[in-house]
Design a protein around this motif. Structure first.
Motif, PDB file in Angstrom:
ATOM      1  N   LYS A 126       0.904  -1.282  -0.033  1.00  0.00           N
ATOM      2  CA  LYS A 126      -0.122   0.034  -0.127  1.00  0.00           C
ATOM      3  C   LYS A 126       0.833   1.254  -0.184  1.00  0.00           C
ATOM      4  CE  LYS A 126      -4.660  -1.181   1.488  1.00  0.00           C
ATOM      5  NZ  LYS A 126      -5.753  -0.916   2.545  1.00  0.00           N
ATOM      6  N   ALA A 127       1.962   1.195   0.667  1.00  0.00           N
ATOM      7  CA  ALA A 127       2.790   2.313   0.811  1.00  0.00           C
ATOM      8  C   ALA A 127       3.278   2.978  -0.708  1.00  0.00           C
ATOM      9  CB  ALA A 127       3.902   2.096   1.711  1.00  0.00           C
ATOM     10  N   THR A 128       3.836   1.607  -1.376  1.00  0.00           N
ATOM     11  CA  THR A 128       4.259   1.718  -2.778  1.00  0.00           C
ATOM     12  C   THR A 128       3.041   2.364  -3.697  1.00  0.00           C
ATOM     13  OG1 THR A 128       6.014   0.084  -2.541  1.00  0.00           O
ATOM     14  CG2 THR A 128       5.277   0.842  -4.685  1.00  0.00           C
ATOM     15  N   LEU A 129       1.975   1.643  -3.451  1.00  0.00           N
ATOM     16  CA  LEU A 129       0.988   1.819  -4.411  1.00  0.00           C
ATOM     17  C   LEU A 129       0.206   3.085  -4.286  1.00  0.00           C
ATOM     18  CD1 LEU A 129      -0.628  -1.735  -4.580  1.00  0.00           C
ATOM     19  CD2 LEU A 129       0.634  -0.821  -6.343  1.00  0.00           C
ATOM     20  N   GLU A 130       0.295   3.955  -3.078  1.00  0.00           N
ATOM     21  CA  GLU A 130      -0.053   4.993  -2.872  1.00  0.00           C
ATOM     22  C   GLU A 130       0.442   6.093  -4.010  1.00  0.00           C
ATOM     23  OE1 GLU A 130       0.238   6.342   0.850  1.00  0.00           O
ATOM     24  OE2 GLU A 130      -1.404   5.418   1.688  1.00  0.00           O
TER      25      GLU A 130
ATOM     26  N   GLY B 112      -8.748   2.881  -5.443  1.00  0.00           N
ATOM     27  CA  GLY B 112      -9.573   4.113  -5.727  1.00  0.00           C
ATOM     28  C   GLY B 112      -8.965   5.244  -6.859  1.00  0.00           C
ATOM     29  N   ALA B 113      -8.479   4.517  -7.751  1.00  0.00           N
ATOM     30  CA  ALA B 113      -7.846   5.523  -8.791  1.00  0.00           C
ATOM     31  C   ALA B 113      -8.135   5.094 -10.191  1.00  0.00           C
ATOM     32  CB  ALA B 113      -6.004   5.135  -8.935  1.00  0.00           C
ATOM     33  N   LEU B 114      -9.550   4.554 -10.291  1.00  0.00           N
ATOM     34  CA  LEU B 114     -10.002   4.186 -11.685  1.00  0.00           C
ATOM     35  C   LEU B 114     -10.405   5.638 -12.357  1.00  0.00           C
ATOM     36  CD1 LEU B 114     -10.648   2.024 -13.751  1.00  0.00           C
ATOM     37  CD2 LEU B 114     -12.771   1.737 -12.646  1.00  0.00           C
TER      38      LEU B 114
END
Length: 436
Positions: free
Chosen positions: A270-274, A308-310
């Motif tokens: 999650k830290a990376t994908l943020e 939540g980035a779609l």
């Protein structure tokens, strides 16, 4: 986790898939073999059974399991790899029957990530994902030690060992999560400093092995690892890219996505994908030469939705056009996906058009201002030069005339000096999925 790579030779294995009538079964099964090869394994057989649902004891049917056991014995295979996740009891039963290692899809992907992680952050994330995967599978691991009479004062050593192991793993998970929180704070500070910059961030996303790192290296003159295998890049890299007209943008290279991406990985990364979640623009690379490229788009969109980035502004890029023999396919894809850009990151063909598309998007994030600044406010002139691009300055006795494009977030600070009643405003459409 068990590695498939030995010191001298590759381990041989068998792929096993359960066809439950899913539309993407063949693609996922082909991908499993690619993953196994990417991990260093050598696949000598592929076995598929059609069942409406898995069986509780062996996942596959008992007869099929015995058939595979005979193949394992005859060909002396090192591992049997299943296309889906196995329960702890299924894994134990199959290992006992086959007499070799039994791996599932998640375990294999975790193994590959463990091999590729180079940075401290990447190693922490992988270790956490491995422990989250291992924790529920501790059950029955020590049953061979617990065959003693139960009751108060006679607790078996197996149960004690199991509790000790579970507690140690839980403590380590807690420690890793705390360390990753520190990493998250560091990333937040770095991201905050970038957000104070006048330049937005574009994030390269896409299916694994779509060519993101190749494009990243081409545009930023970096040396991110590029290999023709799945998950060659795990750790995100960010560079500032400057266009010929003076505009700049932070470009971020990220981990590739895949079908059935393990939940533990998404949670741990999650830290990376943020970086994806907080980006202003997504550049979605697709391997146009892949026969199932449209399915890969769907899989990437599933992960983006999970993050939540779609709904972020997105440029769809058809990469690897140098591997396509027919121009008709390229034309058809552009018609089917209006606004998409065909390129070859390997040769650089089409990249100028991509950069132009990004520059066009950048203009929607800015406003053209024409200022008349008093001579005693040179600080505002300096700020305009610092955050703007295409800036023109004319020093006159009655004041300083300054024109240029300014990020929307800075417009209000310059408004008192603005001499344009209606500036050439940029625009933003939050509902646009792809940039036309």
């Amino acid at each position: 986790m068990i590695s498939l790579v030995e010191e001298e030779k590759k381990e041989t294995g068998i792929l096993v898939g359960l066809d439950k009538g899913e539309k993407n079964f063949e693609e996922a099964f082909e991908e499993l073999e690619e993953l196994a090869i990417s991990a260093g394994g050598l696949i000598i057989d592929r076995i598929v059974q059609r069942l409406s649902s898995p069986t509780a004891p062996f996942y596959i049917g008992k007869g099929k399991a015995k058939e595979i056991a005979e193949i394992c014995k005859e060909k002396k295979v090192s591992f049997v790899l299943f296309n889906d996740d196995l329960s702890p009891i299924q894994c134990r039963n199959l290992s006992s029957l086959f007499g070799c290692k039994v791996l599932d899809r998640t375990q294999l992907i975790l193994d590959i990530f463990a091999q590729r992680a180079k940075t401290r952050e990447g190693k922490l994330q992988i270790e956490l994902a491995q422990l989250l995967y291992l924790l529920p599978r501790l059950t029955r691991l020590w049953t061979h030690l617990s065959r003693q009479t139960g009751g108060i004062g006679t607790r078996g050593p197996g149960e004690t060992q199991l509790e000790v192991d579970r507690r140690r793993i839980q403590e380590k998970i807690h420690r890793l999560k705390k360390e990753l929180e520190e990493v998250k704070k560091t990333r937040y500070i770095q991201r905050s400093s970038r957000q104070k910059s006048p330049w937005p961030t574009a994030c390269l996303v896409g299916y694994t092995n779509a060519g993101k790192s190749t494009l990243f290296n081409l545009l930023t003159n970096s040396k991110v690892l590029v290999e023709n295998k799945l998950f060659a890049t795990l750790d995100p890299t960010i560079r500032l890219f400057e266009f010929s007209g003076g505009q700049k943008i932070f470009l971020s290279d990220t981990v590739g996505f895949i079908q059935k991406l393990p939940f533990h990985l998404v949670e741990s990364f999650k830290a990376t994908l943020e970086e994806v979640k907080e980006a202003d623009l997504l550049i979605h690379l697709v391997d146009i030469s892949h026969p199932l490229s449209e399915n890969q788009i769907e899989e990437v969109n599933k992960v983006l939705e999970q993050l939540g980035a779609l709904d972020k502004p997105t440029i769809l890029v058809w990469n690897k056009i140098d591997l396509v023999k027919s121009n008709g396919l390229i034309k058809r894809r552009i018609q089917e996906y209006p606004g998409s850009v065909p390129i070859s990151a390997a040769t650089g063909v089409g990249c100028e058009k991509l950069l132009l598309k990004i520059e066009q998007w950048l203009k929607t994030k800015r406003r053209y201002l024409s200022l008349k600044v008093p001579v005693d406010r040179m600080d505002m002139v300096a700020k305009f030069h610092r955050v703007g691009f295409g800036v023109e300055t004319d020093y006159q006795p009655e004041g300083i005339l300054v024109n240029g494009w300014i990020p929307l977030s800075f417009v209000s600070s310059f408004e008192p000096f603005n001499v344009l009643s209606n500036g050439h405003e940029g625009h933003e459409n939050g509902n646009v999925r792809r940039i036309q």
